[in-house]
Design a protein around this motif. Sequence first.
Motif, PDB file in Angstrom:
ATOM      1  N   GLU B 393       0.840  -1.210   0.000  1.00 41.06           N
ATOM      2  CA  GLU B 393       0.000   0.000   0.000  1.00 41.06           C
ATOM      3  C   GLU B 393       0.874   1.258   0.000  1.00 41.06           C
ATOM      4  OE1 GLU B 393      -2.910   0.407   3.137  1.00 41.06           O
ATOM      5  OE2 GLU B 393      -3.477   2.400   2.402  1.00 41.06           O
ATOM      6  N   ASP B 394       1.932   1.247   0.800  1.00 40.89           N
ATOM      7  CA  ASP B 394       2.828   2.408   0.832  1.00 40.89           C
ATOM      8  C   ASP B 394       3.462   2.660  -0.537  1.00 40.89           C
ATOM      9  OD1 ASP B 394       2.247   2.661   3.471  1.00 40.89           O
ATOM     10  OD2 ASP B 394       4.135   1.797   4.195  1.00 40.89           O
ATOM     11  N   CYS B 395       3.783   1.592  -1.230  1.00 38.60           N
ATOM     12  CA  CYS B 395       4.454   1.732  -2.528  1.00 38.60           C
ATOM     13  C   CYS B 395       3.504   2.197  -3.625  1.00 38.60           C
ATOM     14  CB  CYS B 395       5.086   0.402  -2.960  1.00 38.60           C
ATOM     15  SG  CYS B 395       6.572  -0.036  -2.047  1.00 38.60           S
ATOM     16  N   VAL B 396       2.304   1.580  -3.700  1.00 42.73           N
ATOM     17  CA  VAL B 396       1.461   1.786  -4.894  1.00 42.73           C
ATOM     18  C   VAL B 396       0.100   2.390  -4.598  1.00 42.73           C
ATOM     19  CG1 VAL B 396       2.608  -0.149  -6.037  1.00 42.73           C
ATOM     20  CG2 VAL B 396       0.402  -0.534  -4.908  1.00 42.73           C
ATOM     21  N   GLY B 397      -0.212   2.552  -3.327  1.00 43.76           N
ATOM     22  CA  GLY B 397      -1.509   3.152  -2.997  1.00 43.76           C
ATOM     23  C   GLY B 397      -2.607   2.112  -2.906  1.00 43.76           C
ATOM     24  N   GLU B 398      -3.692   2.527  -2.294  1.00 49.35           N
ATOM     25  CA  GLU B 398      -4.758   1.595  -1.944  1.00 49.35           C
ATOM     26  C   GLU B 398      -5.444   0.997  -3.174  1.00 49.35           C
ATOM     27  OE1 GLU B 398      -8.537   1.737   1.144  1.00 49.35           O
ATOM     28  OE2 GLU B 398      -7.141   3.433   1.030  1.00 49.35           O
ATOM     29  N   GLU B 399      -5.632   1.847  -4.197  1.00 49.12           N
ATOM     30  CA  GLU B 399      -6.417   1.394  -5.346  1.00 49.12           C
ATOM     31  C   GLU B 399      -5.709   0.276  -6.109  1.00 49.12           C
ATOM     32  OE1 GLU B 399      -8.420   3.243  -9.385  1.00 49.12           O
ATOM     33  OE2 GLU B 399      -7.574   4.597  -7.897  1.00 49.12           O
ATOM     34  N   LEU B 400      -4.434   0.482  -6.378  1.00 47.59           N
ATOM     35  CA  LEU B 400      -3.680  -0.529  -7.124  1.00 47.59           C
ATOM     36  C   LEU B 400      -3.392  -1.749  -6.238  1.00 47.59           C
ATOM     37  CD1 LEU B 400      -2.437  -1.181  -9.834  1.00 47.59           C
ATOM     38  CD2 LEU B 400      -0.404   0.135  -9.196  1.00 47.59           C
ATOM     39  N   GLU B 401      -3.223  -1.509  -4.953  1.00 47.72           N
ATOM     40  CA  GLU B 401      -3.067  -2.626  -4.013  1.00 47.72           C
ATOM     41  C   GLU B 401      -4.268  -3.571  -4.116  1.00 47.72           C
ATOM     42  OE1 GLU B 401      -3.772  -1.667   0.075  1.00 47.72           O
ATOM     43  OE2 GLU B 401      -2.494  -3.283   0.824  1.00 47.72           O
ATOM     44  N   ALA B 402      -5.457  -2.974  -4.273  1.00 48.24           N
ATOM     45  CA  ALA B 402      -6.691  -3.764  -4.222  1.00 48.24           C
ATOM     46  C   ALA B 402      -6.854  -4.689  -5.420  1.00 48.24           C
ATOM     47  CB  ALA B 402      -7.895  -2.834  -4.118  1.00 48.24           C
ATOM     48  N   THR B 403      -6.056  -4.493  -6.479  1.00 46.66           N
ATOM     49  CA  THR B 403      -6.163  -5.382  -7.644  1.00 46.66           C
ATOM     50  C   THR B 403      -4.884  -6.199  -7.833  1.00 46.66           C
ATOM     51  OG1 THR B 403      -5.363  -3.655  -9.143  1.00 46.66           O
ATOM     52  CG2 THR B 403      -7.755  -3.824  -8.826  1.00 46.66           C
ATOM     53  N   SER B 404      -3.987  -6.136  -6.849  1.00 46.53           N
ATOM     54  CA  SER B 404      -2.709  -6.851  -6.961  1.00 46.53           C
ATOM     55  C   SER B 404      -2.743  -8.141  -6.144  1.00 46.53           C
ATOM     56  CB  SER B 404      -1.588  -5.936  -6.460  1.00 46.53           C
ATOM     57  OG  SER B 404      -1.488  -4.791  -7.298  1.00 46.53           O
ATOM     58  N   TYR B 405      -1.859  -9.073  -6.483  1.00 46.20           N
ATOM     59  CA  TYR B 405      -1.734 -10.342  -5.739  1.00 46.20           C
ATOM     60  C   TYR B 405      -3.091 -11.041  -5.612  1.00 46.20           C
ATOM     61  CZ  TYR B 405       2.755  -8.405  -3.929  1.00 46.20           C
ATOM     62  OH  TYR B 405       3.997  -7.852  -3.797  1.00 46.20           O
ATOM     63  N   ASN B 406      -3.952 -10.887  -6.612  1.00 42.44           N
ATOM     64  CA  ASN B 406      -5.309 -11.418  -6.464  1.00 42.44           C
ATOM     65  C   ASN B 406      -5.418 -12.815  -7.086  1.00 42.44           C
ATOM     66  OD1 ASN B 406      -8.012 -11.948  -6.301  1.00 42.44           O
ATOM     67  ND2 ASN B 406      -8.665  -9.904  -6.948  1.00 42.44           N
TER      68      ASN B 406
END
Lengths: 524, 524
Positions: B393-406
């Motif tokens: 989250e610190d690196c890419v922000g909440e929005e992109l975090e939410a579609t990563s590692y899915n």
Amino acid sequence: MDTIFYNGTIYTQDQAYPACSAIAVKNGVIAALGSDQEMLALASSRTERIDLAGRFVVPGFIDSHLHFIYDAMVRRTIDLSETKSLSEAMELCRGRVSEISEKGGWLLAGGFNQDDWIEKTMPTRTDLDAISEEVPVVLQRACLHISVCNTKALALSGLLESCPDGIVREQMQNAISEAEPLPDLDELKELIQDAARAAARAGITEVHTDDFTVLPGTCGKLILQAYRELSEAGKLDVRIYEQCNLETLPELKQFLAAGHRTGDDYGFFRIGPLKIITDGSLGAHTAAMLAPYCNAPETCGVLNYTDEKLQEMISLAQEYGMQMAIHCIGDGALEQTLNALRRAHYENPKANLRHGIVHCQIMSEKQQDWFQKLNLLAYIQPIFVRYDMHIVEDCVGEELEATSYNWRRFAELGVHQCAGSDCPVEKFDILPNLQYAVTRKDPVSGKTWYPQYGLTLEEALQAFTYEGAYAGFSEDVRGTISVGKYADLTVLDRNLFEIPVEEISGAKVVLTMTGGKVTYRAIS
Amino acid sequence: MDTIFYNGTIYTQDQAYPACSAIAVKNGVIAALGSDQEMLALASSRTERIDLAGRFVVPGFIDSHLHFIYDAMVRRTIDLSETKSLSEAMELCRGRVSEISEKGGWLLAGGFNQDDWIEKTMPTRTDLDAISEEVPVVLQRACLHISVCNTKALALSGLLESCPDGIVREQMQNAISEAEPLPDLDELKELIQDAARAAARAGITEVHTDDFTVLPGTCGKLILQAYRELSEAGKLDVRIYEQCNLETLPELKQFLAAGHRTGDDYGFFRIGPLKIITDGSLGAHTAAMLAPYCNAPETCGVLNYTDEKLQEMISLAQEYGMQMAIHCIGDGALEQTLNALRRAHYENPKANLRHGIVHCQIMSEKQQDWFQKLNLLAYIQPIFVRYDMHIVEDCVGEELEATSYNWRRFAELGVHQCAGSDCPVEKFDILPNLQYAVTRKDPVSGKTWYPQYGLTLEEALQAFTYEGAYAGFSEDVRGTISVGKYADLTVLDRNLFEIPVEEISGAKVVLTMTGGKVTYRAIS
């Protein structure tokens, strides 16, 4: 892209591509799947766009057991079944004489019944001599028990004295077929291409074919050459997986010594399994049973091999890593084969051989369990049910009938079932065969036979597509419509899932594509 | 039979073999599956019977991405992380000098932290000279930012003048690693066998390994030779699928010109995909992003290739039918790679190449959709979540975090996901990795991270078995426990389905069998 199909319903049979209406094909491969808009965006000026107009696309049909070359030979026989008079039949034959004379072949016709003719008389040797005196002429009656020959055919068959009137009955007919010339390399190629055209019309993109019996005692040498040369010349429109029928241990040894192995790959032509035939047929009471036939208590049928001879062949093939596809119709033949396969496997297990039983009709549940235990494929012919539903109980009794032809239980056991026609025993029209797989109902009489043993439509389609690919070790590149598989596709005029199952056989193949090449097309 | 396992719970992962307690193995192949009674009936006097005493058998674990040889090199580094004093550390090192001196190598140690030592002082060049004046000695601090060298090591690294106190910091350390001797053929074989023993202890039967960087600029020549020779000598206890890491187009051309292709098969050793690394890591802010790092707005990370250079390599590999496994961590690297793969595929589609993305961590849903559209594999490292959950989250922000590692969404898209450790980045202990795949929960802190993106235990096991086999084109012979597949088996001390998921990492591997050979055994 080379070709883009759009505006269709694509039954991909792959969960990764659940809903799409368009397919983009390039280099013989499915390059992309998606919506019309997505796929048409990939088109260039050189792309052929095919509007499916709502039609239904399935993975290319694979017929997992038939006799491709023999079927083409049968197709060359002049069909007299629709003739209304002797003179019409004679006319039909005369029209073919010059063509056949050029090639140096025999004029063969069949399917007549003089009762359908206005003259109500059998043709005579004299009638046939009037067709030709140089070309051997043979007309077989629809019943198959009687043939009529002209003088030339009688002479070549050595039957001039025994059948002076030209009428040849029953086993005597063997003398005729033995005298007929065998096809040479060029004729084989023509036959194969005839059969391939017919297969493409039926939506078939791949066949597993048992051909060697067409040239007995040759270990298929010329047949392999014909297929290889056609494949190398790019003249094979249907993929061929040869079920190498070798009758004896010396023939098998000779074949192996020539270096042939399952999987040898010549492009559209590949070497398939060793094919062994262990018994006969139900109708003739030659399928080998464990108990006497109920309706012919004097016989248990006929085993083609002793236990020892069969074991020798199976163990040798196992040693060489050959896949095996073994014909068993009766439970006696199946028992003998299961014993031999089990012993070969337990003594010398090898990875991933995918042996299978062709037909596997009469069986106990215990025998069926061995398909699972030994990981054997079941090569089924659903349309056989049409005829067999009328004779199985009479042949084997109610109890054994109740555990036979049970495709539902195979599915529950996780046994791979691939489907075929055994053409020319049945026509290789997939759709009626598919309908029988699901309904087990004779649409003419309305009679059903253990309908609860049928497959779902999904399973039946899979048996004619993916499972055929699996039987040929090619499920990674064929058998579903997936990105990165070969573009083997069959287009039907209607969505099989949106019509009553009794209407499946009425669906029409309107386009066939094999490896990206359109091999049959009835739509613009 | 050679071996019969009985009295166990067999998780076959094959619907055809749902419930069994025993396995019979012969010739390296699973010959039969069934009840104890059925299987023990197949035993002869030469059969080894292994009583599983209720233990749990799964298909052999496959680690689909790691660095096998490099891990073995790291393992040879003397581990100082548990030492309590400088003198204890010195003692540990002195004990290894004569052995290392004989081989002509360097004495490498790591993991120390002087704050843990009673002396609280850094070791000095003089301390290390006291260990040896002939053998180069290097001790790296646990933080990796500092190494200490003896005089010999300084001299060989050309650091005598720049680091006279023996303390070498940051990038200066590269001079040391460049000076260290590269392993020769015999050492490579030893390293491989070390790693193979460790892998077998972890229940691993096959690894997909990226090794070429160990001998830079050599196109892996000596490494291939080491694996081939070990395989041919029957001395490879783990199956190896080499992810051929080639950094430049000339190296790729040289490799192809030498005739190497994906699938080249030397028994236990096979040539795998071309491996390309397109970006760096999240923690170092070198993973290439489409937008600047939220916590380092001055950088978007680092792309290792220009679009053109990457396209050249990918298109060439595509032309030669090489599988590709491409490292992408950031969404920028992924975007570049997806574009290049899509172009190569659309221009020149080929059947069944099974390209994939290694790591595929930061991504949008639209990018994820392209895995499905291009039929790409996802090579995931579930245990990376342990660390990454704290920084994404610190690196890419909440929005992109939410579609990563899915991983859940990958599963729903029908994308093949194979799992690995990236060892030595993480240990190749499968069970903690498996637990993270299911829970996405740090058992120490109790913190979870998008637990709804986790896999079911069935899926997670499949990712570490069948899907690894799939990534290596060998799902027909490995990846499930099925009759006719190779006997690659892992025995665990407990049934993973009968314990809380938080206890999966506590399960122990008690026996490993690869191709019928027991490679690790902790039970009688």
